[in-house]
Design a protein around this motif. Sequence first.
Motif, short mmCIF file in Angstrom:
data_model
loop_
_atom_site.label_atom_id
_atom_site.label_comp_id
_atom_site.label_asym_id
_atom_site.label_seq_id
_atom_site.Cartn_x
_atom_site.Cartn_y
_atom_site.Cartn_z
N ASN A 128 0.80 -1.22 0.00
CA ASN A 128 0.00 0.00 0.00
C ASN A 128 0.83 1.28 0.00
OD1 ASN A 128 -2.65 -1.24 0.10
ND2 ASN A 128 -2.02 -1.97 2.11
N ALA A 129 2.14 1.13 0.04
CA ALA A 129 3.01 2.32 0.03
C ALA A 129 3.19 2.83 -1.40
CB ALA A 129 4.37 1.96 0.62
N LEU A 130 3.59 4.08 -1.53
CA LEU A 130 3.89 4.65 -2.84
C LEU A 130 4.96 3.81 -3.52
CD1 LEU A 130 3.80 6.89 -5.00
CD2 LEU A 130 5.44 8.16 -3.60
N SER A 131 4.67 3.38 -4.75
CA SER A 131 5.62 2.56 -5.50
C SER A 131 5.89 3.13 -6.89
CB SER A 131 5.10 1.13 -5.62
OG SER A 131 5.99 0.32 -6.30
N ILE A 132 4.87 3.82 -7.43
CA ILE A 132 4.98 4.36 -8.78
C ILE A 132 4.44 5.78 -8.78
CG2 ILE A 132 4.28 4.06 -11.20
CD1 ILE A 132 3.78 1.04 -10.32
N LEU A 133 5.23 6.70 -9.30
CA LEU A 133 4.83 8.10 -9.41
C LEU A 133 4.75 8.43 -10.89
CD1 LEU A 133 4.26 10.68 -7.71
CD2 LEU A 133 6.66 11.27 -8.04
N ILE A 134 3.52 8.60 -11.39
CA ILE A 134 3.31 8.83 -12.82
C ILE A 134 2.81 10.25 -13.01
CG2 ILE A 134 1.96 8.12 -14.84
CD1 ILE A 134 1.77 5.35 -13.59
N TYR A 135 3.33 10.91 -14.03
CA TYR A 135 2.86 12.25 -14.36
C TYR A 135 1.86 12.17 -15.50
CZ TYR A 135 5.96 14.67 -11.23
OH TYR A 135 6.57 15.15 -10.10
N THR A 136 0.73 12.90 -15.35
CA THR A 136 -0.26 12.96 -16.42
C THR A 136 0.34 13.68 -17.62
OG1 THR A 136 -1.13 15.07 -15.62
CG2 THR A 136 -2.13 13.06 -14.73
N SER A 137 -0.33 13.56 -18.75
CA SER A 137 0.22 14.15 -19.98
C SER A 137 0.19 15.68 -19.96
CB SER A 137 -0.56 13.64 -21.19
OG SER A 137 -1.92 13.97 -21.06
N GLY A 138 -0.61 16.27 -19.11
CA GLY A 138 -0.61 17.73 -18.99
C GLY A 138 -1.12 18.44 -20.22
N THR A 139 -2.13 17.85 -20.90
CA THR A 139 -2.62 18.44 -22.15
C THR A 139 -3.31 19.79 -21.93
OG1 THR A 139 -4.59 17.08 -21.88
CG2 THR A 139 -2.91 16.27 -23.39
N THR A 140 -3.88 20.01 -20.76
CA THR A 140 -4.55 21.29 -20.51
C THR A 140 -3.80 22.18 -19.51
OG1 THR A 140 -5.90 20.27 -18.79
CG2 THR A 140 -6.84 20.38 -21.01
N ASN A 141 -2.81 21.62 -18.84
CA ASN A 141 -2.07 22.39 -17.84
C ASN A 141 -0.77 21.64 -17.57
OD1 ASN A 141 -1.39 24.23 -15.83
ND2 ASN A 141 -3.49 24.35 -15.08
N ASN A 142 -0.03 22.04 -16.53
CA ASN A 142 1.18 21.31 -16.17
C ASN A 142 0.83 19.89 -15.75
OD1 ASN A 142 2.95 23.40 -16.64
ND2 ASN A 142 2.80 24.20 -14.56
N PRO A 143 1.72 18.92 -16.04
CA PRO A 143 1.48 17.54 -15.61
C PRO A 143 1.28 17.44 -14.11
CG PRO A 143 3.33 17.65 -17.13
CD PRO A 143 2.96 19.07 -16.78
N LYS A 144 0.38 16.57 -13.70
CA LYS A 144 0.12 16.33 -12.28
C LYS A 144 0.66 14.97 -11.90
CE LYS A 144 -2.94 19.87 -12.08
NZ LYS A 144 -2.82 20.34 -13.43
N ALA A 145 1.18 14.84 -10.69
CA ALA A 145 1.72 13.56 -10.22
C ALA A 145 0.59 12.68 -9.70
CB ALA A 145 2.73 13.80 -9.11
#
Length: 199
Positions: A128-145
Amino acid sequence: LGSSLLDLGLEGKKIAIVAPDRYEWCCSYFAISTSNCIVVPLDYLLPKIEMIRLIIESQVDAVIFDQKYMDWMQEAFNNKDSALKKLICMDYTSDMNNVLSFSNLLKKGRTLIDNNLSKYDSVNIDNNALSILIYTSGTTNNPKAVMLSQDNICSNLSAMTTLIKYKPNDSILVFLPLHHTLACLASFIFCYYTGFRIC
């Protein structure tokens, strides 16, 4: 590779991957995520300023990258706000300056395993711990984690097997780069899970 990453003191740390699809990308992803580290797959097509911004913002401790990004990684490494401590080049055959060689880390890991010095087999992963940090494509704004756990990924994989009929000789054609969530989960990881051929 997992043994070497642990030997470098990276357990529990964030490690980014910056490269087009290639064997070393896949090897890095699995080594990081199974060594109790946090994998941060970044879009290798990002412009330089955005790439460096995400490396600094995510506070990654190491980055495994394709040689063509060497100058960018050095710039991120030297930035006063960066948490980078290790640079690992997929294409170097020997360690140079502050850059470690991917192939040397594989050899070192093999030596650690052969001498029963590897910490890899004794790693305890918190599902249940953080294992993967993915950034969104940011098509409308800066990418979000987006923060994902091993449990998030595994439950998604398990659910996919109930929706898709598959046979041992099936193949999946991947048309998106592996840093993309759909390609990574629904193709790359799913193929390894089910025994599909990935193309």
